[in-house]
Each structure stands twice: as C-alpha cells, then as structure tokens.
Design a protein around this motif. Sequence first.
Motif, PDB file in Angstrom:
ATOM      1  N   ILE A 114       0.859  -1.200   0.000  1.00 14.28           N
ATOM      2  CA  ILE A 114       0.000   0.000   0.000  1.00 14.28           C
ATOM      3  C   ILE A 114       0.886   1.238   0.000  1.00 14.28           C
ATOM      4  CG2 ILE A 114      -1.868  -1.129   1.302  1.00 14.28           C
ATOM      5  CD1 ILE A 114      -0.957   0.647   3.692  1.00 14.28           C
ATOM      6  N   LYS A 115       0.299   2.348  -0.402  1.00 14.47           N
ATOM      7  CA  LYS A 115       0.940   3.658  -0.305  1.00 14.47           C
ATOM      8  C   LYS A 115      -0.157   4.707  -0.294  1.00 14.47           C
ATOM      9  CE  LYS A 115       4.550   6.595  -2.304  1.00 14.47           C
ATOM     10  NZ  LYS A 115       5.559   6.740  -3.383  1.00 14.47           N
ATOM     11  N   ALA A 116      -0.132   5.574   0.714  1.00  8.56           N
ATOM     12  CA  ALA A 116      -1.153   6.629   0.824  1.00  8.56           C
ATOM     13  C   ALA A 116      -0.507   7.852   1.464  1.00  8.56           C
ATOM     14  CB  ALA A 116      -2.340   6.159   1.663  1.00  8.56           C
ATOM     15  N   ASN A 117      -1.113   9.008   1.252  1.00 10.03           N
ATOM     16  CA  ASN A 117      -0.521  10.238   1.793  1.00 10.03           C
ATOM     17  C   ASN A 117      -1.587  11.279   2.096  1.00 10.03           C
ATOM     18  OD1 ASN A 117      -0.866  12.130  -0.610  1.00 10.03           O
ATOM     19  ND2 ASN A 117       0.237  10.418  -1.567  1.00 10.03           N
ATOM     20  N   ALA A 118      -1.183  12.307   2.831  1.00  9.23           N
ATOM     21  CA  ALA A 118      -2.044  13.454   3.142  1.00  9.23           C
ATOM     22  C   ALA A 118      -1.150  14.649   3.439  1.00  9.23           C
ATOM     23  CB  ALA A 118      -2.937  13.159   4.345  1.00  9.23           C
ATOM     24  N   THR A 119      -1.567  15.810   2.967  1.00 10.56           N
ATOM     25  CA  THR A 119      -0.817  17.034   3.228  1.00 10.56           C
ATOM     26  C   THR A 119      -1.322  17.668   4.529  1.00 10.56           C
ATOM     27  OG1 THR A 119      -0.453  17.442   0.877  1.00 10.56           O
ATOM     28  CG2 THR A 119      -0.228  19.326   2.364  1.00 10.56           C
ATOM     29  N   ILE A 120      -0.409  17.926   5.439  1.00 10.04           N
ATOM     30  CA  ILE A 120      -0.754  18.463   6.759  1.00 10.04           C
ATOM     31  C   ILE A 120      -0.180  19.877   6.894  1.00 10.04           C
ATOM     32  CG2 ILE A 120      -0.557  18.154   9.250  1.00 10.04           C
ATOM     33  CD1 ILE A 120      -2.226  16.031   7.799  1.00 10.04           C
ATOM     34  N   THR A 121      -0.996  20.777   7.448  1.00 11.33           N
ATOM     35  CA  THR A 121      -0.552  22.148   7.718  1.00 11.33           C
ATOM     36  C   THR A 121      -0.625  22.413   9.218  1.00 11.33           C
ATOM     37  OG1 THR A 121      -1.399  22.932   5.586  1.00 11.33           O
ATOM     38  CG2 THR A 121      -0.972  24.592   7.259  1.00 11.33           C
ATOM     39  N   VAL A 122       0.452  22.960   9.760  1.00  6.53           N
ATOM     40  CA  VAL A 122       0.492  23.336  11.181  1.00  6.53           C
ATOM     41  C   VAL A 122       0.670  24.853  11.253  1.00  6.53           C
ATOM     42  CG1 VAL A 122       1.630  23.035  13.404  1.00  6.53           C
ATOM     43  CG2 VAL A 122       1.508  21.121  11.790  1.00  6.53           C
ATOM     44  N   LEU A 123      -0.233  25.497  11.973  1.00  2.18           N
ATOM     45  CA  LEU A 123      -0.211  26.956  12.069  1.00  2.18           C
ATOM     46  C   LEU A 123       0.010  27.407  13.508  1.00  2.18           C
ATOM     47  CD1 LEU A 123      -3.298  27.808   9.799  1.00  2.18           C
ATOM     48  CD2 LEU A 123      -0.875  27.864   9.169  1.00  2.18           C
ATOM     49  N   GLU A 124       0.691  28.536  13.637  1.00  2.00           N
ATOM     50  CA  GLU A 124       0.873  29.151  14.947  1.00  2.00           C
ATOM     51  C   GLU A 124      -0.345  30.017  15.246  1.00  2.00           C
ATOM     52  OE1 GLU A 124       4.513  31.337  17.325  1.00  2.00           O
ATOM     53  OE2 GLU A 124       4.313  31.632  15.163  1.00  2.00           O
ATOM     54  N   ALA A 125      -0.862  29.938  16.456  1.00  2.00           N
ATOM     55  CA  ALA A 125      -2.068  30.678  16.836  1.00  2.00           C
ATOM     56  C   ALA A 125      -1.797  32.184  16.869  1.00  2.00           C
ATOM     57  CB  ALA A 125      -2.572  30.212  18.196  1.00  2.00           C
ATOM     58  N   ILE A 126      -2.829  32.951  16.525  1.00  2.00           N
ATOM     59  CA  ILE A 126      -2.762  34.410  16.596  1.00  2.00           C
ATOM     60  C   ILE A 126      -2.760  34.838  18.063  1.00  2.00           C
ATOM     61  CG2 ILE A 126      -3.942  36.558  16.012  1.00  2.00           C
ATOM     62  CD1 ILE A 126      -2.878  35.091  13.565  1.00  2.00           C
ATOM     63  N   SER A 127      -1.879  35.789  18.400  1.00  2.00           N
ATOM     64  CA  SER A 127      -1.864  36.279  19.783  1.00  2.00           C
ATOM     65  C   SER A 127      -1.517  37.763  19.817  1.00  2.00           C
ATOM     66  CB  SER A 127      -0.859  35.496  20.631  1.00  2.00           C
ATOM     67  OG  SER A 127       0.464  35.733  20.197  1.00  2.00           O
ATOM     68  N   ASN A 128      -2.086  38.453  20.814  1.00  2.09           N
ATOM     69  CA  ASN A 128      -1.765  39.852  21.121  1.00  2.09           C
ATOM     70  C   ASN A 128      -1.915  40.759  19.896  1.00  2.09           C
ATOM     71  OD1 ASN A 128      -1.018  42.019  22.724  1.00  2.09           O
ATOM     72  ND2 ASN A 128       1.175  41.723  22.337  1.00  2.09           N
ATOM     73  N   VAL A 129      -3.156  40.938  19.440  1.00  5.41           N
ATOM     74  CA  VAL A 129      -3.442  41.829  18.309  1.00  5.41           C
ATOM     75  C   VAL A 129      -3.406  43.273  18.811  1.00  5.41           C
ATOM     76  CG1 VAL A 129      -5.075  42.423  16.499  1.00  5.41           C
ATOM     77  CG2 VAL A 129      -4.873  40.045  17.278  1.00  5.41           C
ATOM     78  N   THR A 130      -2.595  44.107  18.189  1.00 11.12           N
ATOM     79  CA  THR A 130      -2.393  45.495  18.616  1.00 11.12           C
ATOM     80  C   THR A 130      -2.676  46.446  17.459  1.00 11.12           C
ATOM     81  OG1 THR A 130      -0.657  44.768  20.144  1.00 11.12           O
ATOM     82  CG2 THR A 130      -0.755  47.112  19.649  1.00 11.12           C
ATOM     83  N   LEU A 131      -3.317  47.582  17.783  1.00 10.19           N
ATOM     84  CA  LEU A 131      -3.664  48.590  16.768  1.00 10.19           C
ATOM     85  C   LEU A 131      -3.136  49.945  17.220  1.00 10.19           C
ATOM     86  CD1 LEU A 131      -5.223  49.573  14.261  1.00 10.19           C
ATOM     87  CD2 LEU A 131      -7.265  49.714  15.695  1.00 10.19           C
TER      88      LEU A 131
END
Length: 346
Positions: A114-131
């Motif tokens: 067998i051979k199978a695959n999946a594309t995985i994305t890891v994101l850093e969470a948004i923090s401390n939004v400043t305006l």
Amino acid sequence: MGRTGERTAATGLLVLTLIQGALASSAVKVLPSVNPAKVGDTLVLSVSPPTNLKSGSWAVDDSLILTWVGDQQAVFPSHNGRVSVDLSTAALTLSSVTVADSGLYIVQSTDPKIKANATITVLEAISNVTLWANQTSLLEFNDSAVLTCSVSSGSSPSYTWLNGSSVVTASERAQITDGGSTLTIVNVTRYDQGPFTCNVSNAVSGGTSHSLNLTISYGPDGMDFTVNGQNTTSFITGSNLTFFCSAQSSPPAQLQWAFRGEAVNGTSAELELYGVTEDQSGPYSCLAFNNRTNMFSNITKHITIAKSPLSGSKQQTLSVWLLPFLLLAGFLFSLPDFGGSLSQMH
C-alpha cells in the motif's frame, strides 16, 4: 502440469497480485485527526481502513520519520521522542507539533503493498493583536490617517478592518496595504472618527484589537438659525424673542451675534430680546468660528417687527358700538328738565 502451464499460472498470480496491490493503494487513505493543526497539538494520522501492516514506514516529504518490522519500530533522530506508530492499525501519532511539521505525510508498506498520503498544515495561533495610528488628531480634508495592526505571533494572518460595525473595504480613500495590516485613510472626513478595530485570524485561531478613535476637527458649517423654535421671521411689537444658532463643528464653534452688522452682547447659542419694538427690525446674524480649523461661517435672517394689524380694527369696532350711546347721552344732557333734575339730585 507442464512448464508452460506453470508459467501461465505464475504470470496470472503476479498480475492478480499487482491488481490487488493497486486496488489496495487506491482504496487506502490517510485521515488526520485535525487539519490544519495548531502549534502544540497532538496529531494522529490514521490509515483508513485500519490495516495490520507487517512492515512499513512513515515519512514527511522526503524524510523518513520511522520504520517498523513486526513489533519492532525505529524512530529517526529528527522525531525522536515525539512519534509512535500503532502496529495494529498503522496510525501515526505526532505530539507537540510545530510549524516545521507541515508537509506531505506518506505511509507505505510492501506487506501488504500500500501507499497513501495526506498534506498536513500546522499553524501558529494568533496572539496579542495590537492597533495604533501615526496620529489621532487630524483636520478634515487635510490630513491622512495611517492605522497599523500587528500580532505578537501567528501564521498566515488574515486582516479585517472595521469602522464601528461596518467592514472597511479598499477604495480610493481607504487603502489597505502590507498584506492587509495597514489601513490608510486619505483626506479624512468627519465620518472617519471610528471606533476602528482590527480582526486578525487564521484557520486555527483569531483575535481582535482594542478600539481606536480618531479626533477629526471640522466645520463650522451646516448652520441653522431659528426664532422661538421656528423659522418665522415676522413678529408683533411687545413680543419676547429667543434667537437660537447652531453649527456643525468640532471642536464646538465660538459664536457671535450681530444686528445690522454691529456685534451685540451675545456669544452663546441663544440671544434673547424682550418686549421688542419696530426699530428692532432688521438683519440679525450669527457668526461661527472654529479655532482649530481657523474657519468662519455665518447665517443671517431679516426680522420684521410691526404692530398687530388687528389693533386698529378692534379700536374702530369699539368706537362704532359706543357712538350711539354717546349721542344719546349728549341729547339727554341738552334737555332743560333733565339737567335741572340732575342739579336737584346733587
């Protein structure tokens, strides 16, 4: 069975094996427990349907993560202490994922094939939004505001700007640049005061900044002038009049009243006149000045004060009624006996 028959049977078995392997590979899928994943999550990559692989390997892109044969598994140094495989299902567990763990995950085995695959994305969470803004005190039609939104951390941020509850979209005056993190309002107007907020999000998290207001000086304009709360300009003598003047202005305009072009003692929004006379007819003006914009504006109304047209007719009507009585009285006093009778009474 002859050799020809043996070769035919072997060929058929090989073809069947290849077909079964191809079918197995196309039917097997890799199902992630979450995708995209957030930094710090534990990610499980399941093989569907669950398959007992006697041997196999997991890799990300071109780098091996681990291999196993029977009940023995070997983890490569790049993932040591963070990965394991369930030998009964071939599911891979990856803990404390990082952005660097994003990629194409591949599982494969030769027994069964067998051979199978999946594309995985890891994101850093948004923090401390400043305006913040380059300046918050501006002149209408003269200054431009530059608002900048930033985050302490966060992968692939997407920015949304709000003015109150309305979404700000790019236009000739509202320019959104730097990947959406900067909003420039060209030649601000009084309607650009805010409050402005910035919303930043990605597929795993989001955050909103504090609100920010702009102080925009404008006017004076849009002036209004009423008398006794009305737009009437004609009044009768003896009336009490209250003039009221208003102007759209920020900061509030300084006001000055004038009569026939001469300033009068009135610098508030109201000017009061009591028991007016005819000689108080004429043009009344309200002058407004904004010491921040250095702009003037004024409004003038011509006020007419006259005697009531009813006063003369009432006096004439009264005279008409009294005339017969006066004539009768004069006639009685002209009689000798009537006059003598009156003398005796006294």
